[in-house]
Scaffold this active site. Structure first.
Site, PDB file in Angstrom:
ATOM      1  N   ALA A  81       0.808  -1.150  -0.167  1.00 43.80           N
ATOM      2  CA  ALA A  81      -0.161  -0.065  -0.022  1.00 43.80           C
ATOM      3  C   ALA A  81       0.891   1.470   0.104  1.00 43.80           C
ATOM      4  O   ALA A  81       1.795   1.563   0.879  1.00 43.80           O
ATOM      5  CB  ALA A  81      -0.791  -0.123   1.122  1.00 43.80           C
ATOM      6  N   TYR A 149       8.822  10.303  -3.907  1.00 45.77           N
ATOM      7  CA  TYR A 149       8.503   9.227  -4.027  1.00 45.77           C
ATOM      8  C   TYR A 149       9.867   8.171  -3.845  1.00 45.77           C
ATOM      9  O   TYR A 149       9.619   7.535  -2.687  1.00 45.77           O
ATOM     10  CB  TYR A 149       7.989   8.856  -5.462  1.00 45.77           C
ATOM     11  CG  TYR A 149       8.245   7.140  -5.651  1.00 45.77           C
ATOM     12  CD1 TYR A 149       9.357   6.580  -6.488  1.00 45.77           C
ATOM     13  CD2 TYR A 149       7.281   6.295  -4.998  1.00 45.77           C
ATOM     14  CE1 TYR A 149       9.216   5.114  -6.558  1.00 45.77           C
ATOM     15  CE2 TYR A 149       7.343   4.915  -5.279  1.00 45.77           C
ATOM     16  CZ  TYR A 149       8.681   4.402  -5.921  1.00 45.77           C
ATOM     17  OH  TYR A 149       8.480   3.182  -6.092  1.00 45.77           O
ATOM     18  N   TYR A 299      19.946   2.186 -15.552  1.00 42.89           N
ATOM     19  CA  TYR A 299      20.357   1.470 -14.134  1.00 42.89           C
ATOM     20  C   TYR A 299      19.747  -0.132 -14.592  1.00 42.89           C
ATOM     21  O   TYR A 299      18.795  -0.140 -15.039  1.00 42.89           O
ATOM     22  CB  TYR A 299      20.046   2.181 -12.959  1.00 42.89           C
ATOM     23  CG  TYR A 299      18.622   2.048 -12.624  1.00 42.89           C
ATOM     24  CD1 TYR A 299      18.021   3.529 -12.609  1.00 42.89           C
ATOM     25  CD2 TYR A 299      17.458   1.048 -12.266  1.00 42.89           C
ATOM     26  CE1 TYR A 299      16.514   3.615 -12.407  1.00 42.89           C
ATOM     27  CE2 TYR A 299      16.310   1.428 -12.165  1.00 42.89           C
ATOM     28  CZ  TYR A 299      15.783   2.722 -11.918  1.00 42.89           C
ATOM     29  OH  TYR A 299      14.451   2.979 -11.690  1.00 42.89           O
TER      30      TYR A 299
HETATM   31  C1  WQD Z   1      11.581   3.987 -18.080  1.00 44.87           C
HETATM   32  C2  WQD Z   1      12.273   4.651 -19.261  1.00 44.87           C
HETATM   33  C3  WQD Z   1      12.104   7.070 -19.358  1.00 44.87           C
HETATM   34  C4  WQD Z   1       7.806   7.126 -20.161  1.00 44.87           C
HETATM   35  C5  WQD Z   1      10.063   4.712 -12.178  1.00 44.87           C
HETATM   36  C6  WQD Z   1      10.286   4.742 -10.578  1.00 44.87           C
HETATM   37  C7  WQD Z   1      10.739   3.344 -10.266  1.00 44.87           C
HETATM   38  C8  WQD Z   1       9.565   2.509 -10.433  1.00 44.87           C
HETATM   39  C9  WQD Z   1       9.417   2.132 -11.859  1.00 44.87           C
HETATM   40  C10 WQD Z   1       7.801   1.933  -8.900  1.00 44.87           C
HETATM   41  C11 WQD Z   1      13.085   6.027 -18.827  1.00 44.87           C
HETATM   42  C12 WQD Z   1      11.377   6.443 -20.672  1.00 44.87           C
HETATM   43  C13 WQD Z   1       9.139   6.505 -20.057  1.00 44.87           C
HETATM   44  C14 WQD Z   1       7.582   7.620 -21.590  1.00 44.87           C
HETATM   45  C15 WQD Z   1       9.949   7.429 -22.241  1.00 44.87           C
HETATM   46  N1  WQD Z   1       8.334   2.719  -9.777  1.00 44.87           N
HETATM   47  N2  WQD Z   1      10.033   6.972 -21.037  1.00 44.87           N
HETATM   48  N3  WQD Z   1       8.592   7.879 -22.421  1.00 44.87           N
HETATM   49  O1  WQD Z   1      11.256   6.250 -14.372  1.00 44.87           O
HETATM   50  O2  WQD Z   1      12.825   4.133 -14.517  1.00 44.87           O
HETATM   51  O3  WQD Z   1      11.169   4.207 -12.867  1.00 44.87           O
HETATM   52  O4  WQD Z   1       8.955   3.763 -12.279  1.00 44.87           O
HETATM   53  O5  WQD Z   1       7.874   0.776  -8.592  1.00 44.87           O
HETATM   54  O6  WQD Z   1      10.816   3.386  -8.713  1.00 44.87           O
HETATM   55  O7  WQD Z   1      11.299   5.556 -10.256  1.00 44.87           O
HETATM   56  O8  WQD Z   1      10.339   4.008 -15.377  1.00 44.87           O
HETATM   57  O9  WQD Z   1       8.967   3.698 -16.977  1.00 44.87           O
HETATM   58  O10 WQD Z   1       8.688   5.993 -16.173  1.00 44.87           O
HETATM   59  O11 WQD Z   1      10.805   5.208 -17.540  1.00 44.87           O
HETATM   60  O12 WQD Z   1      10.771   7.623 -22.869  1.00 44.87           O
HETATM   61  O13 WQD Z   1       6.191   7.937 -21.956  1.00 44.87           O
HETATM   62  O14 WQD Z   1      11.323   4.977 -20.362  1.00 44.87           O
HETATM   63  O15 WQD Z   1      12.705   8.174 -19.757  1.00 44.87           O
HETATM   64  O16 WQD Z   1      14.179   6.166 -19.699  1.00 44.87           O
HETATM   65  P1  WQD Z   1      11.516   4.629 -14.200  1.00 44.87           P
HETATM   66  P2  WQD Z   1       9.940   4.816 -16.350  1.00 44.87           P
END
Ligand code: WQD
Length: 338
Positions: A81, A149, A299
């Site tokens: 949650a 977050y 990463y």
């Molecule tokens: C992935 C890649 C964006 C959307 C976050 C949280 C992490 C976890 C997962 C909860 C990046 C690119 C994204 C879009 C794009 N949260 N992108 N166009 O930011 O790595 O992680 O979500 O469990 O804790 O930090 O994931 O999927 O948002 O982005 O180009 O419309 O896709 O720049 O390189 P992120 P994401």
């Protein structure tokens, strides 16, 4: 064994609920449905069978938690949650710390009062902040998460560390998720975010089914092989099995334990786009846009500690993730409300 899943109707929670029921555990779910649907629990019941009791409520409601622990022979809890939209957390940090940190502490208090000390916590690789050296191991130094977050998750991790130091009865597993995606292969449960998804794969899946016109690629000038962001996408079914493996490990041990749950392989945004086009056989409309604030270049995990300690590793690759995510999206164009 009866397990409490807070947030058990959510995306990760509902898939862990499936895994727990399929493994023969009884489950109690507490969810406020602020970003989930009771339909997810009903569908998991259909898929897995088993015994699940559903409570609607807020994990910060100490009286409700006390009643739940009094009414069920709960031996462990998994805490999902919480709020997880990065951009939302920047706009409303107080709510994020209130729900994510306050909610976590409320659960810990209720568990201690009930004499339940086995807890699996849903954390995130965001706690590593902007790191250069890859892959990330559990001993990689923690950084400064890029948003409230990520910082709220890091705060809960620190509370759990101190709690385990103060009281040796605690048995805590912190699971640092990389990038969860995919869905149960039935297509019956999946990710159903409120409003436009902030994450890549759910957004791209909505473009693929025609729910959104185009995917924006947030920057193609990162220091990565093709200039777009690289992430370690892990199938939510693999992630769910990792939770059960952690729970089993904690049955024999106390103390504070941390595992990275990733595949050990990073994929770029362009590789994900090509994967979706491979799975659908159709071109995906996309365009390059400016970088998104707070994003880092790349990463991915070194998941070997979870392999060594838990006997766990991800078994599903990117095409499985994309095929299963797309099936959910195609069969549930408007999510659970559709
Ligand atoms: C992935 C890649 C964006 C959307 C976050 C949280 C992490 C976890 C997962 C909860 C990046 C690119 C994204 C879009 C794009 N949260 N992108 N166009 O930011 O790595 O992680 O979500 O469990 O804790 O930090 O994931 O999927 O948002 O982005 O180009 O419309 O896709 O720049 O390189 P992120 P994401």
């Amino acid at each position: 064994m009866t397990i409490l899943l807070t947030g058990g109707a959510g995306y990760i929670g509902s898939h862990v609920l499936f895994a727990c029921l399929a493994a023969g555990h009884e489950v109690v779910v507490l969810d406020d449905f602020s970003n989930s649907s009771p339909a997810a629990v009903s569908r998991v019941r259909e898929l897995a069978g088993g015994v699940v009791t559903l409570y609607r409520g807020d994990v910060r409601d100490g009286k409700l938690l006390a009643d739940i622990f009094a009414g069920h022979a709960i031996t462990a809890a998994m805490h999902f949650a919480g709020k997880k939209a990065v951009n939302e957390s920047v706009a409303d940090p107080l709510d994020y710390y209130g729900v994510n940190v306050g909610g976590g502490m409320s659960l810990m208090r209720a568990m201690a009062a009930a004499g339940v000390f086995r807890l699996v916590f849903s954390s995130t690789a965001s706690v590593y902040g902007e790191r250069v050296e890859m892959p990330l191991t559990e001993t990689s130094p923690l950084g400064e998460p890029a948003n409230p977050y990520g910082r709220s998750k890091m705060m809960v991790e620190r509370v759990l560390t101190d709690l385990c130091r103060a009281d040796p009865r605690w048995s805590v597993g912190v699971l640092r998720y990389f990038n969860p995606a995919g869905a149960h292969p039935s297509g019956r449960i999946g990710e159903d975010p409120l409003g436009p998804p902030s994450n890549l794969i759910p957004y791209a899946a909505q473009v693929a089914v025609g729910r959104r016109p185009q995917l924006l690629v947030f920057g193609n000038d990162y220091p990565t092989p093709d200039g777009t962001g690289v992430r370690d996408y892990i199938h939510v079914m693999d992630l769910a099995q990792g939770h059960l493996a952690a729970l089993g490990y904690l049955k024999e041990r106390t103390g504070h334990h941390v595992w990275n749950l990733g595949t050990g392989r990073g994929y770029s945004v362009l590789e994900v786009i090509r994967g979706i086009e491979r799975v659908t056989g159709q071109p995906l409309p996309w365009a390059v846009a400016p970088r998104r604030a707070g994003d880092i270049a790349q990463y991915w995990a070194d998941p070997s500690l979870a392999g060594k300690d838990l006997g766990w590793r991800a078994t599903r690759g990117l095409d499985d993730i994309l095929a299963d995510h797309l099936r959910w999206q195609q069969q549930n164009r408007e999510g659970y409300a559709g």
